[in-house]
Design a protein around this motif. Structure first.
Motif, mmCIF file in Angstrom:
data_model
loop_
_atom_site.group_PDB
_atom_site.id
_atom_site.type_symbol
_atom_site.label_atom_id
_atom_site.label_comp_id
_atom_site.label_asym_id
_atom_site.label_seq_id
_atom_site.Cartn_x
_atom_site.Cartn_y
_atom_site.Cartn_z
ATOM 1 N N ILE A 170 39.552 53.387 14.566
ATOM 2 C CA ILE A 170 38.136 53.526 14.220
ATOM 3 C C ILE A 170 37.604 52.135 13.912
ATOM 4 O O ILE A 170 38.110 51.450 13.018
ATOM 5 C CB ILE A 170 37.945 54.465 13.017
ATOM 6 N N THR A 171 36.608 51.700 14.664
ATOM 7 C CA THR A 171 36.118 50.318 14.553
ATOM 8 C C THR A 171 34.722 50.222 13.956
ATOM 9 O O THR A 171 34.211 49.119 13.772
ATOM 10 C CB THR A 171 36.131 49.638 15.928
ATOM 11 N N GLY A 172 34.095 51.348 13.656
ATOM 12 C CA GLY A 172 32.773 51.286 13.048
ATOM 13 C C GLY A 172 32.238 52.674 12.751
ATOM 14 O O GLY A 172 32.645 53.663 13.360
ATOM 15 N N ALA A 173 31.327 52.759 11.797
ATOM 16 C CA ALA A 173 30.654 54.012 11.447
ATOM 17 C C ALA A 173 29.268 53.656 10.919
ATOM 18 O O ALA A 173 29.150 52.891 9.959
ATOM 19 C CB ALA A 173 31.451 54.783 10.396
ATOM 20 N N VAL A 174 28.228 54.173 11.588
ATOM 21 C CA VAL A 174 26.856 53.818 11.198
ATOM 22 C C VAL A 174 25.965 55.051 11.233
ATOM 23 O O VAL A 174 26.308 56.077 11.823
ATOM 24 C CB VAL A 174 26.255 52.737 12.123
ATOM 25 N N HIS A 193 24.647 60.216 12.475
ATOM 26 C CA HIS A 193 25.890 59.536 12.131
ATOM 27 C C HIS A 193 26.749 59.432 13.387
ATOM 28 O O HIS A 193 27.077 60.454 14.001
ATOM 29 C CB HIS A 193 26.662 60.310 11.061
ATOM 30 N N ILE A 194 27.109 58.206 13.759
ATOM 31 C CA ILE A 194 27.977 58.023 14.921
ATOM 32 C C ILE A 194 29.157 57.130 14.548
ATOM 33 O O ILE A 194 29.074 56.311 13.632
ATOM 34 C CB ILE A 194 27.214 57.440 16.134
ATOM 35 N N ILE A 195 30.258 57.323 15.267
ATOM 36 C CA ILE A 195 31.516 56.644 14.957
ATOM 37 C C ILE A 195 31.991 55.914 16.201
ATOM 38 O O ILE A 195 31.957 56.463 17.307
ATOM 39 C CB ILE A 195 32.580 57.662 14.516
ATOM 40 N N ARG A 196 32.447 54.673 16.028
ATOM 41 C CA ARG A 196 32.966 53.885 17.147
ATOM 42 C C ARG A 196 34.495 53.926 17.118
ATOM 43 O O ARG A 196 35.110 53.689 16.076
ATOM 44 C CB ARG A 196 32.472 52.444 17.070
ATOM 45 N N GLY A 211 31.552 62.332 26.640
ATOM 46 C CA GLY A 211 30.538 63.245 26.131
ATOM 47 C C GLY A 211 29.353 62.535 25.505
ATOM 48 O O GLY A 211 29.101 61.343 25.761
ATOM 49 N N PRO A 212 28.591 63.240 24.648
ATOM 50 C CA PRO A 212 27.419 62.657 23.992
ATOM 51 C C PRO A 212 27.753 61.373 23.238
ATOM 52 O O PRO A 212 28.773 61.279 22.576
ATOM 53 C CB PRO A 212 26.967 63.767 23.034
ATOM 54 N N TRP A 213 26.905 60.382 23.366
ATOM 55 C CA TRP A 213 26.996 59.060 22.752
ATOM 56 C C TRP A 213 28.042 58.164 23.420
ATOM 57 O O TRP A 213 28.331 57.078 22.923
ATOM 58 C CB TRP A 213 27.256 59.135 21.245
ATOM 59 N N TRP A 240 31.425 55.322 21.456
ATOM 60 C CA TRP A 240 30.806 55.977 20.311
ATOM 61 C C TRP A 240 30.856 57.492 20.514
ATOM 62 O O TRP A 240 30.825 57.984 21.646
ATOM 63 C CB TRP A 240 29.348 55.548 20.150
ATOM 64 N N MET A 241 30.892 58.216 19.416
ATOM 65 C CA MET A 241 30.720 59.665 19.473
ATOM 66 C C MET A 241 30.105 60.131 18.157
ATOM 67 O O MET A 241 30.154 59.411 17.140
ATOM 68 C CB MET A 241 32.024 60.399 19.773
ATOM 69 N N SER A 242 29.514 61.300 18.163
ATOM 70 C CA SER A 242 28.915 61.832 16.943
ATOM 71 C C SER A 242 30.004 62.260 15.970
ATOM 72 O O SER A 242 31.152 62.541 16.357
ATOM 73 C CB SER A 242 28.021 63.030 17.272
ATOM 74 N N CYS A 243 29.628 62.348 14.702
ATOM 75 C CA CYS A 243 30.593 62.781 13.690
ATOM 76 C C CYS A 243 31.034 64.218 13.949
ATOM 77 O O CYS A 243 32.195 64.572 13.715
ATOM 78 C CB CYS A 243 29.967 62.657 12.301
ATOM 79 N N GLU A 244 30.129 65.047 14.473
ATOM 80 C CA GLU A 244 30.487 66.434 14.776
ATOM 81 C C GLU A 244 31.562 66.490 15.854
ATOM 82 O O GLU A 244 32.553 67.222 15.731
ATOM 83 C CB GLU A 244 29.244 67.209 15.230
ATOM 84 N N ASN A 245 31.397 65.726 16.931
ATOM 85 C CA ASN A 245 32.399 65.722 17.997
ATOM 86 C C ASN A 245 33.701 65.061 17.553
ATOM 87 O O ASN A 245 34.783 65.428 18.024
ATOM 88 C CB ASN A 245 31.849 65.021 19.239
ATOM 89 N N PHE A 246 33.590 64.097 16.661
ATOM 90 C CA PHE A 246 34.788 63.460 16.109
ATOM 91 C C PHE A 246 35.674 64.507 15.428
ATOM 92 O O PHE A 246 36.889 64.547 15.623
ATOM 93 C CB PHE A 246 34.382 62.362 15.130
#
Length: 660
Positions: free
Chosen positions: A255-259, A269-272, A284-286, A314-320
Motif C-alpha cells: 500500500i503506497t498511499g491513501a487519500v 476515499h481511494i487507496i494506491r 476496475g473502478p479507479w 488506485w482503487m476505492s476503499c470499498e473494492n479494497f
C-alpha cells in the motif's frame, strides 16, 4: 532483560550491529582490495545449496550460472537516481511477501537507511562484496554477501531490476536469502514477518472480512505517520492465479498511499496499491484508464494518476475490502494505534529473551493450558493510567527457530495482580501480537506453547508513556513559557520526536544533537553562530531531564521545544542587524523579553561563559545560556518560596548545579 534493540552502543544496535557468521564487511573488503581479488563468500557459496534442493527442477539447478553484475553489464550501479519500488520486479520465486515489504520500505527513508548502508557500490573500492542489515529477534544483523547472482541463459532467476544496470534489489534479496538459509526459504512467507525484519518495529493486522468501521481513517493516518503498509489477497499462495479484474490470488501487495479527494458532489476515499511483479494491475473502478478519473478535478488527477503498466494502481476503499483479505501496518513503535488522534504518543519498550520449556514443574491453575500453569517465567509490568477509548499496551511474542522448522502454536496469558487470566491469545505464526486497553494496576505476561516442545522467544512489552500529561514537580524544572509558539514549528514536534527517538521512545544527547542541527539550524539566521556541540546538547538535556536518567521523554522534549521556539522568536527580534549574533546589549534585552532578571555583572559573566572572543552569542550558545538561566532562576524561586534567600546543604547545592 534486554536493552531496547536500538540502544546506542549495545551489541545488536544500529551503532554496533551483530555480524552474521562474524563477517566484517570493511575488513573483508580491505583484504580483497589489498590482494586485488573479488570476494567469494564461502558461507553462502555460488552453489545449488544456496538455492535450495526443492525450489527448482533438478535440470534447472544444473543450468544455473552465477554471474557478477560486472559480467552482465558494462556500467553497473548499486543505485541509480535514488531507491524506488519501481526498481523491483519479482522473479521466479514466491517472495512477494518480502518484496511487498521492501516496496513499502523504499517510501520510508528513516527505515531504508538502516537496511541499505551507503558505504558501498561499483564505482569506488569495488571488490565484489556488499552488505545489508536486517532486524532479527531484537538485534540488527549485518549480512555480508558476494555479488554473484544466479542466472540461466543470461536472465535473472529471482528479483531483477527494471533498469538493467541497477542491482540493489537483486543484492538485497540475496542477503535476505542468506539470512534465512537459502532462496528456497523465501518461497512463501508472511508479509508481517518481513515488515518487522526491515524495521525492527511492531505490526498490527486487520482482517478485511471484518474490517474496523474507521478503515479509511486508519489508512490515511498510517500513511501520514510514515508507517509501512501492505496487504494480501485470499487464495493459495505461489499459484499466481490472476483474476479477470487483474488481481492476483494468494499474493502480497504494497500500500503506497491513501487519500480522500473531491468527487462529484462529495468525497471519495481511494487507496494506491503496488504489485511486486512490477506489472499487472487492477482493471476496475479507479484503475489507470477508468472513467472515474474524468470526473476528478485536473489538479488532483495530475497529482495522483500515473498511467503506466508499472504494477501500481488506485482503487476505492470499498473494492479494497472486497478484493483483499488482510491489511498490515508496521512502525517502530505502536504510535500508529492513535488513529484519528492529532498527537503522536510515545511508547516505552521492555524486551526479554528466554526459553519456554514444557518440562518445568506444573502447578494447579484454572486456566485451560498447561503452559500457563507451569513454572515458566512471568513478566510483570505496571499501568498507571489509561484512556478507555485508546490502546495503552502492546505485547509481542516472537519465537526463534531455524528457518526449516515449522512455526509452533505460541501465545501468552495476561493476568492482573495474581487474579484469573484476563486474556489469552495463541497463533501458529512467528510473531503473536496483541493490543490492549488496560486499567491501572500490575499485570503479568506468561508466554506459553500449545505443544509439548520448548522454544526460545523474544517478548516485547510496549506501554504508552504515562507521564505525558503529568505536571512535573522538580527543583530543576524550567518554567513553561506561556507564549503561543510558532505554529509551523510546534505543530509537528511530536512527530519530530518520534523520528529521532530510540525504540523506547526517548532521546539521548547524541540524538538531540542530530535533531537540533538538522532541524533548528535549517534557518539561515540560527545557523550563522555555529552548530550545537555534543557537550552543549548534554547540558541542554540535563537541564530538561526531569527524571535525571540521561534521556528525554516526549513530555520533556515538548518542554524543550516550547523553550526553543520562544528563544528563536526572541533571538530573531533582538538580532536587529541580522548578524546571527547577540552582543551584550542585545543579550540584556533578550533576557528581559524572556521575563528574567540580570545585572551588569551577570551579563558580563554570561558573555564570558557563552560568548565568542568578542562577547557575542550565536543561537546555539544563546539557547544554552537561556535554558540554564531560566532553569536556575525558577529553581531558586521554588526553593526560596517567595523570599530572597535559601538554605541548602552542600550536597543539595551540588546535586542542583553539577548535573544541570
Amino acid at each position: 532483560m534486554l536493552a531496547p534493540s536500538s540502544a546506542p552502543g549495545a551489541t545488536g544496535s544500529l551503532q554496533k550491529v551483530k555480524k552474521l557468521n562474524s563477517q566484517d564487511f570493511r575488513e573483508l573488503r580491505a583484504l580483497c582490495l589489498s590482494q586485488g581479488l573479488l570476494f567469494e563468500d564461502a558461507t553462502f557459496p555460488a552453489h545449488s545449496s544456496s538455492i535450495g534442493a526443492r525450489l527448482l527442477p533438478q535440470e534447472e539447478l544444473w543450468q544455473i550460472q552465477w554471474r557478477r553484475p560486472t559480467e552482465l553489464q558494462r556500467n553497473p550501479h548499486l543505485i541509480m537516481d535514488g531507491v524506488s519500488r519501481f526498481d523491483i520486479m519479482q522473479g521466479e520465486i514466491g517472495d512477494c511477501w518480502m518484496l511487498a515489504a521492501l516496496g513499502s520500505l523504499t517510501l520510508r527513508k528513516q527505515f531504508l537507511e538502516n537496511v541499505l548502508p551507503k558505504d558501498q557500490g561499483f564505482q569506488e573500492d569495488y571488490a565484489g562484496i556488499f552488505h545489508f542489515r536486517f532486524w532479527q529477534y531484537g538485534e540488527w544483523v549485518d549480512v555480508v554477501i558476494d555479488d554473484r547472482l544466479p542466472t540461466i541463459n543470461g536472465r535473472f532467476l529471482f528479483v531483477h531490476p527494471r533498469t538493467s544496470n541497477e542491482f540493489w534489489p537483486s543484492l538485497l534479496e540475496k542477503a535476505y536469502a542468506k539470512l534465512r538459509g537459502s532462496y528456497q526459504n523465501l518461497n512463501g512467507g508472511y508479509l508481517s514477518d518481513a515488515l518487522v525484519d526491515l524495521t525492527g518495529g511492531v505490526q498490527v493486522q486487520f482482517s478485511l472480512r471484518d474490517p474496523p468501521p474507521d478503515l479509511e481513517e486508519i489508512l490515511k493516518a498510517a500513511d501520514r505517520s510514515g508507517c509501512l503498509m501492505g496487504c494480501s489477497t485470499p487464495g493459495q499462495a505461489r499459484r499466481n492465479i490472476e483474476l479477470r479484474n487483474g488481481i492476483v490470488q494468494g499474493h502480497a501487495y504494497t500500500i503506497t498511499g491513501a487519500v480522500k479527494i473531491p468527487y462529484r458532489n462529495g468525497w471519495k476515499h481511494i487507496i494506491r496499491i503496488w504489485n511486486p511483479w512490477g506489472h499487472g494491475e487492477w482493471k476496475g473502478p479507479w484503475s489507470d484508464n477508468s472513467r472515474q478519473w474524468d470526473r476528478v478535478e485536473p489538479k488532483y488527477r495530475d497529482a495522483l494518476l500515473r498511467n503506466k503498466d508499472d504494477g501500481e494502481f488506485w482503487m476505492s476503499c470499498e473494492n479494497f475490502q472486497k478484493q483483499f483479505s488482510w491489511l498490515y501496518i508496521c512502525n517502530s513503535t505502536p504510535a500508529f494505534l492513535d488513529f484519528g488522534d492529532e498527537h503522536c504518543s510515545a511508547w516505552s519498550l521492555t524486551s526479554y529473551t528466554n526459553l519456554w520449556s514444557p518440562d518445568l514443574p506444573r502447578r494447579r491453575s484454572h486456566s485451560s493450558s498447561a503452559g500457563a500453569a507451569s513454572t515458566n517465567p512471568q513478566y510483570f509490568f505496571k499501568v498507571l493510567d489509561h484512556d478507555p477509548n485508546t490502546y495503552n499496551v502492546a505485547i509481542s511474542l516472537m519465537q526463534k527457530h531455524a528457518e526449516d522448522e515449522r512455526n509452533l502454536k505460541i501465545g501468552f496469558f495476561i493476568t492482573k495482580e495474581n487474579s484469573r487470566v484476563l486474556k489469552q491469545i495463541f497463533f501458529r505464526t512467528r510473531d503473536v501480537t496483541s493490543y490492549l486497553t488496560l486499567s491501572p494496576g500490575t499485570y503479568a505476561v506468561v508466554p506459553a506453547a500449545a505443544e509439548e516442545q520448548e522454544f526460545q522467544f523474544l517478548l516485547r512489552i510496549f506501554i504508552k508513556n504515562q507521564d505525558y500529561n503529568e505536571t512535573p514537580n522538580s527543583l530543576t524544572s524550567p518554567g513553561l513559557p506561556m507564549d503561543v509558539p510558532r505554529e509551523n514549528q510546534d505543530s509537528s514536534y511530536k512527530a519530530l520526536f518520534l523520528k529521532y527517538a530510540n525504540q523506547d521512545s526517548t532521546i539521548d544527547a547524541l540524538q538531540l544533537q542530530q535533531l537540533l542541527n538538522e532541524v533548528i539550524l535549517k534557518d539561515e539566521m540560527t545557523s550563522l553562530g555555529g552548530r550545537f556541540s555534543f557537550d552543549s546538547c548534554r547540558s541542554i538535556l540535563a537541564l530538561m531531564d526531569l527524571n535525571s536518567n540521561g534521556r528525554l521523554t516526549l513530555q520533556e522534549f515538548g518542554n524543550l521545544w516550547r523553550c526553543l521556539t520562544k528563544y528563536m522568536d526572541i533571538f530573531s527580534r533582538e538580532d536587529r542587524n541580522r548578524s546571527g549574533f547577540l552582543d551584550v546589549a542585545e543579550l540584556k534585552s533578550a533576557i528581559q523579553a524572556a521575563g528574567l532578571a540580570s545585572d551588569a555583572r551577570l551579563l558580563r559573566l554570561l558573555a564570558l561563559r557563552y560568548g565568542d572572543a568578542g562577547g557575542r552569542l550565536g543561537f546555539s550558545d544563546f539557547v544554552c545560556c537561556m535554558l540554564r538561566l531560566d532553569t536556575l532562576s525558577h529553581a531558586f524561586q521554588n526553593l526560596a518560596k517567595g523570599g530572597s534567600q535559601i538554605l541548602m546543604t552542600a550536597m543539595e547545592w551540588l546535586t542542583l548545579v553539577m548535573y544541570t
